[in-house]
Design a protein around this motif. Structure first.
Motif, PDB file in Angstrom:
ATOM      1  N   ASP A 268     -24.283  56.081  46.067  1.00 16.88           N
ATOM      2  CA  ASP A 268     -24.893  54.749  46.068  1.00 16.88           C
ATOM      3  C   ASP A 268     -25.706  54.490  44.797  1.00 16.88           C
ATOM      4  OD1 ASP A 268     -23.785  54.444  48.539  1.00 16.88           O
ATOM      5  OD2 ASP A 268     -25.650  54.617  49.675  1.00 16.88           O
ATOM      6  N   ASP A 269     -26.353  55.539  44.299  1.00 13.93           N
ATOM      7  CA  ASP A 269     -27.165  55.385  43.082  1.00 13.93           C
ATOM      8  C   ASP A 269     -26.296  55.372  41.827  1.00 13.93           C
ATOM      9  OD1 ASP A 269     -29.264  55.482  44.803  1.00 13.93           O
ATOM     10  OD2 ASP A 269     -30.090  57.381  44.112  1.00 13.93           O
ATOM     11  N   GLY A 270     -24.983  55.550  42.001  1.00 15.41           N
ATOM     12  CA  GLY A 270     -24.086  55.543  40.852  1.00 15.41           C
ATOM     13  C   GLY A 270     -24.240  56.777  39.967  1.00 15.41           C
TER      14      GLY A 270
ATOM     15  N   GLN B 194     -28.167  61.422  32.912  1.00 10.34           N
ATOM     16  CA  GLN B 194     -28.944  60.845  34.003  1.00 10.34           C
ATOM     17  C   GLN B 194     -29.015  61.821  35.192  1.00 10.34           C
ATOM     18  OE1 GLN B 194     -30.228  58.090  32.956  1.00 10.34           O
ATOM     19  NE2 GLN B 194     -31.565  58.068  34.769  1.00 10.34           N
ATOM     20  N   LEU B 195     -27.863  62.424  35.495  1.00 12.08           N
ATOM     21  CA  LEU B 195     -27.823  63.378  36.614  1.00 12.08           C
ATOM     22  C   LEU B 195     -28.703  64.597  36.320  1.00 12.08           C
ATOM     23  CD1 LEU B 195     -26.312  63.782  39.386  1.00 12.08           C
ATOM     24  CD2 LEU B 195     -24.802  65.327  38.140  1.00 12.08           C
ATOM     25  N   ALA B 196     -28.633  65.072  35.083  1.00  9.54           N
ATOM     26  CA  ALA B 196     -29.444  66.220  34.676  1.00  9.54           C
ATOM     27  C   ALA B 196     -30.929  65.886  34.820  1.00  9.54           C
ATOM     28  CB  ALA B 196     -29.131  66.617  33.238  1.00  9.54           C
ATOM     29  N   LEU B 197     -31.291  64.692  34.420  1.00 10.26           N
ATOM     30  CA  LEU B 197     -32.678  64.250  34.525  1.00 10.26           C
ATOM     31  C   LEU B 197     -33.116  64.265  35.979  1.00 10.26           C
ATOM     32  CD1 LEU B 197     -34.848  63.116  32.565  1.00 10.26           C
ATOM     33  CD2 LEU B 197     -34.163  60.824  33.332  1.00 10.26           C
ATOM     34  N   ARG B 198     -32.248  63.730  36.818  1.00  9.76           N
ATOM     35  CA  ARG B 198     -32.547  63.677  38.249  1.00  9.76           C
ATOM     36  C   ARG B 198     -32.784  65.072  38.834  1.00  9.76           C
ATOM     37  NH1 ARG B 198     -32.528  60.066  42.837  1.00  9.76           N
ATOM     38  NH2 ARG B 198     -34.456  61.021  43.490  1.00  9.76           N
ATOM     39  N   GLY B 199     -32.023  66.043  38.338  1.00 10.29           N
ATOM     40  CA  GLY B 199     -32.126  67.391  38.880  1.00 10.29           C
ATOM     41  C   GLY B 199     -32.991  68.322  38.040  1.00 10.29           C
ATOM     42  N   GLN B 200     -33.733  67.753  37.074  1.00  9.98           N
ATOM     43  CA  GLN B 200     -34.571  68.563  36.174  1.00  9.98           C
ATOM     44  C   GLN B 200     -33.744  69.697  35.569  1.00  9.98           C
ATOM     45  OE1 GLN B 200     -38.622  69.245  36.681  1.00  9.98           O
ATOM     46  NE2 GLN B 200     -38.880  68.038  38.528  1.00  9.98           N
ATOM     47  N   PHE B 201     -32.508  69.383  35.198  1.00  9.72           N
ATOM     48  CA  PHE B 201     -31.617  70.413  34.652  1.00  9.72           C
ATOM     49  C   PHE B 201     -31.723  70.459  33.137  1.00  9.72           C
ATOM     50  CE2 PHE B 201     -27.464  71.428  32.747  1.00  9.72           C
ATOM     51  CZ  PHE B 201     -27.323  72.729  33.189  1.00  9.72           C
TER      52      PHE B 201
ATOM     53  N   GLY C 166     -16.704  67.310  30.765  1.00  6.64           N
ATOM     54  CA  GLY C 166     -18.083  66.856  30.608  1.00  6.64           C
ATOM     55  C   GLY C 166     -18.449  65.770  31.616  1.00  6.64           C
ATOM     56  N   HIS C 167     -17.415  65.203  32.271  1.00  4.84           N
ATOM     57  CA  HIS C 167     -17.665  64.165  33.279  1.00  4.84           C
ATOM     58  C   HIS C 167     -16.989  64.465  34.613  1.00  4.84           C
ATOM     59  CE1 HIS C 167     -19.540  61.050  30.736  1.00  4.84           C
ATOM     60  NE2 HIS C 167     -18.848  61.634  29.778  1.00  4.84           N
ATOM     61  N   ARG C 168     -15.850  65.099  34.550  1.00  4.89           N
ATOM     62  CA  ARG C 168     -15.024  65.295  35.731  1.00  4.89           C
ATOM     63  C   ARG C 168     -14.546  66.733  35.811  1.00  4.89           C
ATOM     64  NH1 ARG C 168     -11.750  61.895  38.814  1.00  4.89           N
ATOM     65  NH2 ARG C 168      -9.839  63.098  38.633  1.00  4.89           N
ATOM     66  N   PHE C 169     -14.603  67.308  37.008  1.00  7.72           N
ATOM     67  CA  PHE C 169     -14.032  68.638  37.164  1.00  7.72           C
ATOM     68  C   PHE C 169     -13.652  68.865  38.616  1.00  7.72           C
ATOM     69  CE2 PHE C 169     -18.657  68.883  37.326  1.00  7.72           C
ATOM     70  CZ  PHE C 169     -18.921  69.599  38.478  1.00  7.72           C
ATOM     71  N   ARG C 170     -12.757  69.838  38.800  1.00  8.60           N
ATOM     72  CA  ARG C 170     -12.293  70.212  40.111  1.00  8.60           C
ATOM     73  C   ARG C 170     -13.232  71.252  40.686  1.00  8.60           C
ATOM     74  NH1 ARG C 170      -8.342  70.325  43.655  1.00  8.60           N
ATOM     75  NH2 ARG C 170      -7.724  72.416  44.347  1.00  8.60           N
TER      76      ARG C 170
ATOM     77  N   ALA D 214     -33.966  67.794  48.122  1.00 12.69           N
ATOM     78  CA  ALA D 214     -32.527  67.883  48.365  1.00 12.69           C
ATOM     79  C   ALA D 214     -31.692  67.209  47.273  1.00 12.69           C
ATOM     80  CB  ALA D 214     -32.195  67.292  49.733  1.00 12.69           C
ATOM     81  N   ILE D 215     -32.034  65.984  46.914  1.00  9.57           N
ATOM     82  CA  ILE D 215     -31.206  65.265  45.938  1.00  9.57           C
ATOM     83  C   ILE D 215     -31.305  65.913  44.569  1.00  9.57           C
ATOM     84  CG2 ILE D 215     -32.905  63.523  45.253  1.00  9.57           C
ATOM     85  CD1 ILE D 215     -30.539  61.496  45.471  1.00  9.57           C
ATOM     86  N   GLU D 216     -32.484  66.438  44.250  1.00 11.07           N
ATOM     87  CA  GLU D 216     -32.640  67.131  42.973  1.00 11.07           C
ATOM     88  C   GLU D 216     -31.840  68.435  42.962  1.00 11.07           C
ATOM     89  OE1 GLU D 216     -37.168  65.847  41.657  1.00 11.07           O
ATOM     90  OE2 GLU D 216     -36.939  67.300  43.268  1.00 11.07           O
ATOM     91  N   ARG D 217     -31.829  69.146  44.082  1.00 13.28           N
ATOM     92  CA  ARG D 217     -31.094  70.417  44.131  1.00 13.28           C
ATOM     93  C   ARG D 217     -29.613  70.204  43.880  1.00 13.28           C
ATOM     94  NH1 ARG D 217     -33.506  73.401  49.554  1.00 13.28           N
ATOM     95  NH2 ARG D 217     -35.671  72.860  49.117  1.00 13.28           N
ATOM     96  N   ILE D 218     -29.054  69.183  44.527  1.00 10.76           N
ATOM     97  CA  ILE D 218     -27.620  68.961  44.362  1.00 10.76           C
ATOM     98  C   ILE D 218     -27.316  68.445  42.964  1.00 10.76           C
ATOM     99  CG2 ILE D 218     -25.692  67.548  45.195  1.00 10.76           C
ATOM    100  CD1 ILE D 218     -26.626  68.050  47.991  1.00 10.76           C
ATOM    101  N   SER D 219     -28.174  67.576  42.437  1.00 10.16           N
ATOM    102  CA  SER D 219     -27.991  67.097  41.067  1.00 10.16           C
ATOM    103  C   SER D 219     -28.038  68.274  40.094  1.00 10.16           C
ATOM    104  CB  SER D 219     -29.098  66.100  40.698  1.00 10.16           C
ATOM    105  OG  SER D 219     -29.107  65.008  41.586  1.00 10.16           O
TER     106      SER D 219
END
Lengths: 253, 253
Positions: free
Chosen positions: A211-213, A229-236, A179-183, A156-161
């Motif tokens: 919570d994980d920042g 970091q987020l991409a890594l988490r989601g294998q993106f 690159g950091h923020r979007f609507r 689940a967390i990887e899918r959303i990441s």
DNA sequence: CGAACGTTTGAGATGACTCAAGCGTTGTGG
DNA sequence: CCACAACGCTTGAGTCATCTCAAACGTTCG
């Protein structure tokens, strides 16, 4: 063909933007602009196409977000694609003549319609433009495949990441993310239907990401502290999007 | 262009077979046959294309089965498509110029190669044939979407019922299933990689399907007692395959 | 101000996973 | 032709991620 209202800017401005190797030539863009038969504004949660409908035109999304989704017999819904401005939403419907899924606006949108008879003329007279339209539908297919990987092999967390990383990359290409923020004006239920999860679980996963920042998703804004970091988490890995940056395949996958 | 060996029958015989609305005209078929630059036999478990490779030709599968798959960083694998005889395996690679996934033979195969330069000529000179090639890639995309539904919303037994129903329908269209029985020489691990499950769980689900009298999968043969029942179990509706039978959308999904 | 909708949290159930081991089949080389 | 290695299939026991059900809370809008 009536002259559609066009309040500033070209309708096709964002079509294939960022895809340098297939960028439209000025004359091709003009052909496409002229092929637009109608421009419409629609409110959120409007169904544009129902699965099985016979189609006679295709829809270019100018502004807003649209989802393509399949409902099962108990009303459970799986979203199979999210379209962003510049996407030719149901170009698949041109060769196929009917769709296997529904097309529904997620937000208020502006869309431009192109009649299939005018696309016929394009395929006869503009082989390179045709190949670029073909290319656009295959980008969709490449995203489908990456989504298959997401649903089949990520938790689940990887899918959303992964989804948020992908959306960040796509919106950056059309100037709607820094690159950091979007609507991203969708609900947690929409997210659940995209990621093959329940709304309840999406909520818990979003809290964990917070919570994980890694990132926050609040009042329709996504804030990614560290995109890598987020991409890594989601294998993106953005390779499948065929965008200009970070496009070389690397050691890993 | 060298003359490829052709042991009996046309190479493209099964290409788009059963898709009546886009059946190839004799002259279009001839053009495609002439575009084949090479025919090859390859053993099982051979990698044809690795993700990221630059492509200069596309592959028509004449006989055998091929999988397209994405591996994650820990070696977990998600199969995103299974190709059957008559499929233009990596036609996606023609407009895209590189693939985001690997292409691997599941069984011994016979394949025919068509160079991209020859496809260029086809897009210039044969707009209708081009649209049919485009259509073939969009059929793939439609299957991708149905697979997304499968992974996102079905449980294990439904996923396998759905996959076997789909494969039965596709093989029937090219004369490799009689509607109840067909050869499918893949392992339970392959099935797991297709359905986003573990091998152990696939094994248990197959036993349940056997116990329920729905179907058996043994020594590379699939035996479906009651295809309608199995389809129901897997929420399978053949509409998205665009095949001639059972093609009208119905009340449900 | 109330209704509708979206978000958040808790408690308990369960489907699918992991780890582990045994069995069957196939192919190969001594 | 037997022995063994490699591979695929099968089964059991225990764990865990995600789901279901339920309720409360916040926000938006008419």
């Amino acid at each position: 063909m009536n002259v559609p209202e066009r309040d500033g800017g070209m309708l096709t401005e964002r079509f294939l933007r960022g895809h340098n190797d297939v960028a439209l030539l000025p004359e091709e863009r003009a052909v496409l602009e002229r092929a637009v038969s109608e421009v419409k504004k629609l409110p959120a949660r409007t169904t544009l196409v129902r699965h099985g409908d016979a189609l006679h035109q295709s829809t270019l999304l100018v502004d807003g977000f649209i989802r393509r989704s399949i409902d099962d017999r108990d009303g459970q819904r799986q979203t199979v694609a999210v379209q962003v401005p510049g996407d030719f939403v149901d170009l698949h419907g041109y060769p196929l003549k009917k769709l296997d899924h529904d097309v529904v606006t997620l937000t208020a949108v502006r869309v431009a319609f192109v009649r299939h008879t005018d696309l016929d003329a394009i395929t006869r007279e503009h082989p390179t433009l045709t190949r670029k339209l073909w290319y656009a539908t295959l980008l969709d297919a490449a995203m489908h495949r990456e989504w298959l990987f997401r649903l089949g092999r990520l938790d689940a967390i990887e899918r959303i990441s992964h989804f948020l990383s992908e959306t960040n990359a796509r919106l950056k290409a059309i100037g709607l993310s820094d690159g950091h923020r979007f609507r991203l004006p969708i609900t947690q239920t929409d997210l659940a239907e995209i990621c093959g999860l329940t709304t309840v679980h999406v909520n818990r996963v979003l809290r964990q990401l917070r919570d994980d920042g890694l990132c926050t998703f609040k009042s329709s804004m996504v804030d990614i502290a560290d995109p890598d970091q987020l991409a890594l988490r989601g294998q993106f890995d953005a390779g499948y999007l065929h965008l200009p940056w970070r496009d070389e395949p690397e050691a890993g996958r």
